[in-house]
Design a protein around this motif. Structure first.
Motif, PDB file in Angstrom:
ATOM      1  N   ALA A  33       0.832  -1.205   0.000  1.00 45.65           N
ATOM      2  CA  ALA A  33       0.000   0.000   0.000  1.00 45.65           C
ATOM      3  C   ALA A  33       0.870   1.259   0.000  1.00 45.65           C
ATOM      4  O   ALA A  33       0.549   2.242  -0.683  1.00 45.65           O
ATOM      5  CB  ALA A  33      -0.944  -0.004   1.194  1.00 45.65           C
ATOM      6  N   ILE A  34       1.965   1.234   0.746  1.00 45.54           N
ATOM      7  CA  ILE A  34       2.882   2.377   0.763  1.00 45.54           C
ATOM      8  C   ILE A  34       3.527   2.542  -0.611  1.00 45.54           C
ATOM      9  O   ILE A  34       3.592   3.662  -1.152  1.00 45.54           O
ATOM     10  CB  ILE A  34       3.952   2.205   1.866  1.00 45.54           C
ATOM     11  CG1 ILE A  34       3.283   2.249   3.249  1.00 45.54           C
ATOM     12  CG2 ILE A  34       5.030   3.285   1.750  1.00 45.54           C
ATOM     13  CD1 ILE A  34       4.167   1.759   4.387  1.00 45.54           C
ATOM     14  N   ILE A  46      -5.356   1.598  -2.887  1.00 44.40           N
ATOM     15  CA  ILE A  46      -4.531   1.753  -1.684  1.00 44.40           C
ATOM     16  C   ILE A  46      -5.377   1.505  -0.443  1.00 44.40           C
ATOM     17  O   ILE A  46      -4.965   0.786   0.470  1.00 44.40           O
ATOM     18  CB  ILE A  46      -3.890   3.153  -1.646  1.00 44.40           C
ATOM     19  CG1 ILE A  46      -2.942   3.334  -2.829  1.00 44.40           C
ATOM     20  CG2 ILE A  46      -3.168   3.388  -0.314  1.00 44.40           C
ATOM     21  CD1 ILE A  46      -2.538   4.775  -3.076  1.00 44.40           C
ATOM     22  N   HIS A  47      -6.562   2.088  -0.414  1.00 43.87           N
ATOM     23  CA  HIS A  47      -7.436   1.941   0.751  1.00 43.87           C
ATOM     24  C   HIS A  47      -7.840   0.481   0.960  1.00 43.87           C
ATOM     25  O   HIS A  47      -7.865  -0.001   2.091  1.00 43.87           O
ATOM     26  CB  HIS A  47      -8.675   2.822   0.614  1.00 43.87           C
ATOM     27  CG  HIS A  47      -9.475   2.896   1.868  1.00 43.87           C
ATOM     28  ND1 HIS A  47      -9.114   3.701   2.916  1.00 43.87           N
ATOM     29  CD2 HIS A  47     -10.586   2.244   2.255  1.00 43.87           C
ATOM     30  CE1 HIS A  47      -9.980   3.556   3.907  1.00 43.87           C
ATOM     31  NE2 HIS A  47     -10.889   2.671   3.529  1.00 43.87           N
ATOM     32  N   THR A  48      -8.130  -0.193  -0.124  1.00 45.99           N
ATOM     33  CA  THR A  48      -8.543  -1.595  -0.027  1.00 45.99           C
ATOM     34  C   THR A  48      -7.422  -2.450   0.566  1.00 45.99           C
ATOM     35  O   THR A  48      -7.660  -3.263   1.469  1.00 45.99           O
ATOM     36  CB  THR A  48      -8.961  -2.117  -1.417  1.00 45.99           C
ATOM     37  OG1 THR A  48     -10.012  -1.277  -1.926  1.00 45.99           O
ATOM     38  CG2 THR A  48      -9.445  -3.542  -1.345  1.00 45.99           C
ATOM     39  N   ALA A 118      -5.335   5.076   7.894  1.00 46.27           N
ATOM     40  CA  ALA A 118      -5.540   3.614   7.874  1.00 46.27           C
ATOM     41  C   ALA A 118      -4.189   2.897   7.935  1.00 46.27           C
ATOM     42  O   ALA A 118      -4.021   1.937   8.697  1.00 46.27           O
ATOM     43  CB  ALA A 118      -6.311   3.202   6.620  1.00 46.27           C
ATOM     44  N   LEU A 119      -3.232   3.389   7.159  1.00 45.52           N
ATOM     45  CA  LEU A 119      -1.898   2.784   7.173  1.00 45.52           C
ATOM     46  C   LEU A 119      -1.218   2.971   8.523  1.00 45.52           C
ATOM     47  O   LEU A 119      -0.617   2.043   9.053  1.00 45.52           O
ATOM     48  CB  LEU A 119      -1.031   3.388   6.067  1.00 45.52           C
ATOM     49  CG  LEU A 119      -1.223   2.787   4.685  1.00 45.52           C
ATOM     50  CD1 LEU A 119      -0.578   3.661   3.613  1.00 45.52           C
ATOM     51  CD2 LEU A 119      -0.655   1.383   4.636  1.00 45.52           C
ATOM     52  N   GLU A 136      10.025   0.813   3.502  1.00 44.48           N
ATOM     53  CA  GLU A 136       8.782   1.501   3.134  1.00 44.48           C
ATOM     54  C   GLU A 136       8.030   1.929   4.388  1.00 44.48           C
ATOM     55  O   GLU A 136       7.533   3.057   4.474  1.00 44.48           O
ATOM     56  CB  GLU A 136       7.896   0.592   2.259  1.00 44.48           C
ATOM     57  CG  GLU A 136       8.401   0.410   0.845  1.00 44.48           C
ATOM     58  CD  GLU A 136       9.481  -0.654   0.702  1.00 44.48           C
ATOM     59  OE1 GLU A 136       9.934  -0.861  -0.440  1.00 44.48           O
ATOM     60  OE2 GLU A 136       9.897  -1.278   1.698  1.00 44.48           O
ATOM     61  N   ILE A 137       7.949   1.040   5.355  1.00 50.30           N
ATOM     62  CA  ILE A 137       7.254   1.376   6.601  1.00 50.30           C
ATOM     63  C   ILE A 137       8.002   2.484   7.327  1.00 50.30           C
ATOM     64  O   ILE A 137       7.386   3.458   7.798  1.00 50.30           O
ATOM     65  CB  ILE A 137       7.076   0.129   7.490  1.00 50.30           C
ATOM     66  CG1 ILE A 137       6.046  -0.823   6.861  1.00 50.30           C
ATOM     67  CG2 ILE A 137       6.660   0.518   8.906  1.00 50.30           C
ATOM     68  CD1 ILE A 137       5.915  -2.176   7.551  1.00 50.30           C
TER      69      ILE A 137
END
Length: 196
Positions: A33-34, A46-48, A118-119, A136-137
């Motif tokens: 997602a990131i 991305i949201h999904t 959300a992330l 990435e995180i």
């Protein structure tokens, strides 16, 4: 962690996610997602993905115990937990189901910054459960603190050190680019960072 890689190009097609734990799957989803956000992929996708990761870590946190999840849930009024999570999940639910509302349309004026939160919530719980930090995180956490600096206490702001960019007048595209540049800088600083 097992031999499951967080980068799609590194995962042999035959293995897909063979041997991966639920926590590892959440890590793959968060990282993806990131990456999607930094590459300008549509916010719905991305949201999904981010919401799927959040659901996994929420379920794991409920079963295994998560201090971060407990902190979130202790702030919810008695009898309101179902409503709280329904609100958090309403867009994710809209994006993945059409059985009860096939003609529904998505509401206007929804800001894609919901993906940022959300992330961040997913990462809080993921790390609390022992999930491994990817570059990435790490880049996202730095980026999030920079973008939403006004939300944090002074001692949290100090953690940014020299990474205190001015995001006040930036467009969303500028902000995303800053996240991408942060990731690139981290990769240059830590080229041998262990992939999970």
């Amino acid at each position: 962690m097992s031999n499951t890689s967080l980068r799609c190009q590194d995962v042999p097609k035959k293995s897909f996610a063979a041997g991966a734990t639920k926590l590892e799957i959440a890590g793959i989803q968060i990282t993806a997602a990131i990456q999607m956000m930094y590459e300008g992929i549509h916010p719905v996708a991305i949201h999904t993905v981010a919401s799927s990761a959040f659901q996994i870590v929420r379920d794991l946190g409920s079963k295994q115990g998560s201090r971060r999840l407990d902190e979130i849930e202790l702030r919810i009024a008695d009898g309101q937990k179902g409503r709280y999570y329904k609100e958090i999940n309403k867009f994710w639910t809209f994006f993945k189901h059409a059985n009860s509302d096939p003609d529904a349309t998505f509401p206007e004026n929804v800001d894609e910054s919901i993906n940022d939160f959300a992330l961040r919530f997913a990462i809080f719980i993921y790390e609390d459960l022992g999930g491994s930090e990817t570059l990435e995180i790490r880049s996202f956490k730095l980026w999030f603190m920079g973008v939403y600096l006004d939300l944090f206490k002074e001692e949290v702001k100090e953690q940014l050190g020299s990474y205190r960019p001015s995001f006040e007048s930036a467009t969303r595209a500028d902000l995303i680019n800053m996240g991408k540049l942060t990731l690139r800088k981290l990769k240059q600083q830590e080229p041998s960072f262990k992939k999970v």
